[in-house]
Design a protein around this motif. Structure first.
Motif, short mmCIF file in Angstrom:
data_model
loop_
_atom_site.label_atom_id
_atom_site.label_comp_id
_atom_site.label_asym_id
_atom_site.label_seq_id
_atom_site.Cartn_x
_atom_site.Cartn_y
_atom_site.Cartn_z
N GLY A 6 0.80 -1.23 0.00
CA GLY A 6 0.00 0.00 0.00
C GLY A 6 0.82 1.27 0.00
N SER A 7 2.14 1.16 -0.16
CA SER A 7 3.00 2.34 -0.24
C SER A 7 3.48 2.50 -1.68
N LYS A 8 4.14 3.63 -1.97
CA LYS A 8 4.82 3.76 -3.26
C LYS A 8 6.15 4.47 -3.07
N VAL A 9 7.21 3.71 -3.30
CA VAL A 9 8.56 4.25 -3.20
C VAL A 9 9.34 3.81 -4.44
N LYS A 10 10.60 4.23 -4.56
CA LYS A 10 11.33 3.96 -5.81
C LYS A 10 11.71 2.48 -5.96
N LEU A 54 7.13 15.76 5.00
CA LEU A 54 8.44 16.24 5.44
C LEU A 54 9.51 15.37 4.78
N HIS A 55 10.51 16.02 4.18
CA HIS A 55 11.62 15.35 3.49
C HIS A 55 11.84 13.90 3.96
N MET A 56 11.61 12.92 3.07
CA MET A 56 11.68 11.50 3.48
C MET A 56 13.13 11.00 3.50
N THR A 57 13.86 11.42 4.52
CA THR A 57 15.27 11.08 4.64
C THR A 57 15.47 10.00 5.71
N CYS A 79 8.21 16.64 1.34
CA CYS A 79 7.70 17.99 1.09
C CYS A 79 8.53 18.67 0.00
N ASN A 80 9.27 17.87 -0.77
CA ASN A 80 10.06 18.41 -1.87
C ASN A 80 10.30 17.29 -2.88
N ILE A 81 10.28 17.64 -4.17
CA ILE A 81 10.38 16.60 -5.20
C ILE A 81 11.76 15.94 -5.26
N PHE A 82 12.79 16.59 -4.70
CA PHE A 82 14.16 16.05 -4.80
C PHE A 82 14.73 15.54 -3.47
N SER A 83 13.99 15.66 -2.38
CA SER A 83 14.64 15.45 -1.07
C SER A 83 14.55 14.03 -0.53
N THR A 84 13.78 13.17 -1.17
CA THR A 84 13.64 11.81 -0.64
C THR A 84 14.94 11.04 -0.79
N GLN A 85 15.29 10.27 0.24
CA GLN A 85 16.38 9.30 0.13
C GLN A 85 15.69 7.94 -0.06
N ASP A 86 15.82 7.41 -1.26
CA ASP A 86 15.01 6.25 -1.63
C ASP A 86 15.26 5.04 -0.73
N HIS A 87 16.49 4.92 -0.23
CA HIS A 87 16.76 3.75 0.65
C HIS A 87 16.06 3.91 2.00
N ALA A 88 15.94 5.15 2.47
CA ALA A 88 15.24 5.38 3.74
C ALA A 88 13.76 5.08 3.58
N ALA A 89 13.19 5.54 2.46
CA ALA A 89 11.77 5.31 2.20
C ALA A 89 11.49 3.80 2.12
N ALA A 90 12.37 3.08 1.43
CA ALA A 90 12.18 1.62 1.27
C ALA A 90 12.27 0.91 2.62
N VAL A 100 4.43 4.93 3.05
CA VAL A 100 5.23 6.03 2.50
C VAL A 100 4.92 6.22 1.02
N PHE A 101 4.79 7.46 0.60
CA PHE A 101 4.58 7.81 -0.81
C PHE A 101 5.62 8.86 -1.16
N ALA A 102 6.79 8.45 -1.62
CA ALA A 102 7.87 9.41 -1.86
C ALA A 102 9.01 8.76 -2.62
N TRP A 103 9.57 9.48 -3.58
CA TRP A 103 10.79 9.05 -4.24
C TRP A 103 11.55 10.28 -4.72
N LYS A 104 12.86 10.12 -4.91
CA LYS A 104 13.67 11.26 -5.35
C LYS A 104 13.39 11.52 -6.83
N GLY A 105 13.10 12.76 -7.17
CA GLY A 105 12.84 13.10 -8.56
C GLY A 105 11.39 12.91 -8.97
#
Ligand code: NAI
Length: 478
Positions: A6-10, A54-57, A79-90, A100-105
């Motif tokens: 139910g999440s979406k990450v890179k 908030l920045h998914m770091t 809260c920003n299109i470039f701030s996600t750290q994809d490994h943290a989100a995963a 979590v719904f966030a990916w870098k870019g």
């Protein structure tokens, strides 16, 4: 496959790496770990739905898992299109509880989709409390509420063509579609909401404007102005991550270069310190005479952008204001001058002016580094498309300083939730009490090996300060 549970990450295969970095961060985040120890067993946030924008770091992952340890049910976006750290989100998704719904870019379209997903639980309802950074989640809800009221009155839907702002066009469209599906969705969301705790200067500014106009729909806690937030994260966080971003993006030697920092508030002060320490000759621009005088006391000259625009090598905006460096300024810059922003939104730099002028050519060097070439042949290197470069080109602030900020966030969330039924907080913007600020600092002193002096009873009486604090009046400026 980035879609899991139910999440979406890179990319879920990054989860293990993310977990290893989260494990390292936990050691550097004593305030959050102490919060887990103190509040975890009693699960004070049980039953609370918490939405975060908030920045998914990596650091934010430790915040999410702290709120989860306190019993919260969480959905998160960046809260920003470039701030996600994809490994943290995963890693957060792999742990199996928070969504979590966030990916870098992300595209802007994807960004607002993610925000909407994070605001919507599987039963269609919204959150009880929000952690916001910059106020985009709060903005979507307020705009949605406003347009639903207009729709009820005269059947009108928000019309994207009524705004020239590309991002607002997307927001209007999302709201129009939402009203067609459920004309009361945002009103129901507001009815359920207990409040929001806001992380940054720009978001607090937006909240105060709404409160002043009587338009704020729920209570807000201003986390930014906790001393242990703005006087640490904004200053020392930026001191760490500004030059990190410039170096990762360009690898340029900062020593010997001329740098200009627009704005000498908290972020500006940290930025100037970093550039000076790296050997740059630094200038500041300011509108406020107090901050301008402060700059001189640190040996930094206050100038007009126009007067130095053709001499400076590195331009950094830190104002939280708009239209600071315009395309016509960049037209006059040296070849390969670097232009970056560390303020919350990308409108400090005239990206629209660069992108809409067919005579200015864009050369992509690598992700988040572009060279804009002017008709005379000179180029200007723009970092992170004008968005906050410390999170776009590097990994943002280090864990230790974010632990201070996020411990305040945890306390703010508890404060809102614990007082949800007693009317303590109205539709206004509130600060946390000073004793909590002092507590956050205390939680970060132990690992540094600090030994605090205790007031003697005689001293305590002499100063009129209790031995356990608070040690300063609210007017003290630190
Ligand atoms: P602040 O209010 O302390 O400082 C901003 C300064 O800019 C003020 O001194 C103001 O007088 C000055 N300013 C305003 N308009 C100006 C203009 N036209 N020319 C020159 N100076 C001007 O705010 P703070 O806390 O330093 O935050 C600045 C921005 O950075 C905000 O957008 C905030 O949300 C963001 N921020 C970003 C962080 C990051 O990690 N990238 C961390 C913390 C804050």
């Amino acid at each position: 496959d980035g879609t899991a549970q139910g999440s979406k990450v890179k990319d879920m295969s990054l989860a293990e790496f993310g977990r290893l970095e989260i494990n390292l961060a936990e050691v550097e985040m004593p305030g959050l770990m102490a919060s887990r120890e103190e509040f975890g067993p009693s699960k004070p946030l049980a039953g609370a739905r918490v939405m975060g924008s908030l920045h998914m770091t990596v650091q934010t992952a430790v915040l999410i898992e702290t709120l989860q340890a306190l019993g919260a049910d969480l959905r998160w976006c960046s809260c920003n299109i470039f701030s996600t750290q994809d490994h943290a989100a995963a890693a957060v998704v792999a742990a199996g509880t928070s969504k979590v719904f966030a990916w870098k870019g992300e595209t802007l379209e994807e960004y607002w989709w993610c925000t909407e997903q994070a605001l919507t639980w599987p039963d269609g309802e919204g959150p009880d409390i929000i952690v916001d950074d910059g106020g985009d989640a709060t903005l979507l809800i307020h705009k949605g509420y406003e347009f639903e009221q207009a729709f009820e009155k005269d059947g009108s839907l928000p019309c994207p063509s009524t705004t020239t702002n590309e991002e607002l066009k997307i927001v209007y469209r999302i709201i129009a579609e939402s009203i067609q599906k459920d004309p009361k969705r945002f009103q129901k969301m507001v009815a359920r909401l207990v409040g929001v705790s806001e992380e940054t200067t720009t978001g607090v500014h937006r909240l105060k404007e709404m409160a002043k106009q009587g338009k704020l729909l729920f209570p807000a806690i201003n986390v930014n102005d906790c001393v242990t937030k703005s006087k640490f994260d904004n200053i020392y966080g930026c001191r760490h991550s500004l030059t990190d971003g410039i170096m990762r993006a360009t690898d340029v030697m900062i020593a010997g270069k001329k740098a200009l920092v627009a704005g000498y508030g908290d972020v500006g002060k940290g930025s100037v310190q970093a550039l000076k320490a790296a050997g740059a000759i630094v200038y500041v621009t300011e509108i406020d005479p107090i901050c301008a005088l402060q700059a001189y006391m640190e040996g930094v000259e206050v100038v007009l952008l126009e007067d130095v625009v053709d001499k400076v090598d590195i331009f950094i905006t830190t104002t939280g204001n708009r239209d600071i460096i315009m395309a016509e300024h960049m037209a006059k810059m040296k070849n390969n001058a670097i232009v970056g922003n560390i303020g919350h939104f990308d409108n400090e730099i005239d990206m629209a002016g660069l992108l809409s002028n067919p005579e200015i050519k864009r050369q992509n060097i690598k992700p988040q580094v572009d060279r804009f070439i002017f008709p005379d042949g000179h180029g200007v290197i723009v970092l992170a498309e004008g968005r906050l470069l410390n999170l776009g080109c590097a990994t943002g602030h280090p864990s230790f300083v974010m632990s201070c900020s996020f411990t305040n966030q945890v306390l703010a969330q508890l404060e809102l939730w614990n007082n949800r039924a007693n009317g303590k907080y109205g539709k206004d913007v509130y600060l946390l009490p000073k004793h909590l600020d002092e507590k956050v600092a205390l939680l970060h002193l132990g690992v540094l090996g600090a030994k605090l002096t205790k007031l003697t009873p005689v001293q305590s009486e002499y100063l009129g300060i209790a031995t356990e604090g608070p040690f300063k009046p609210d007017t003290y400026r630190y």
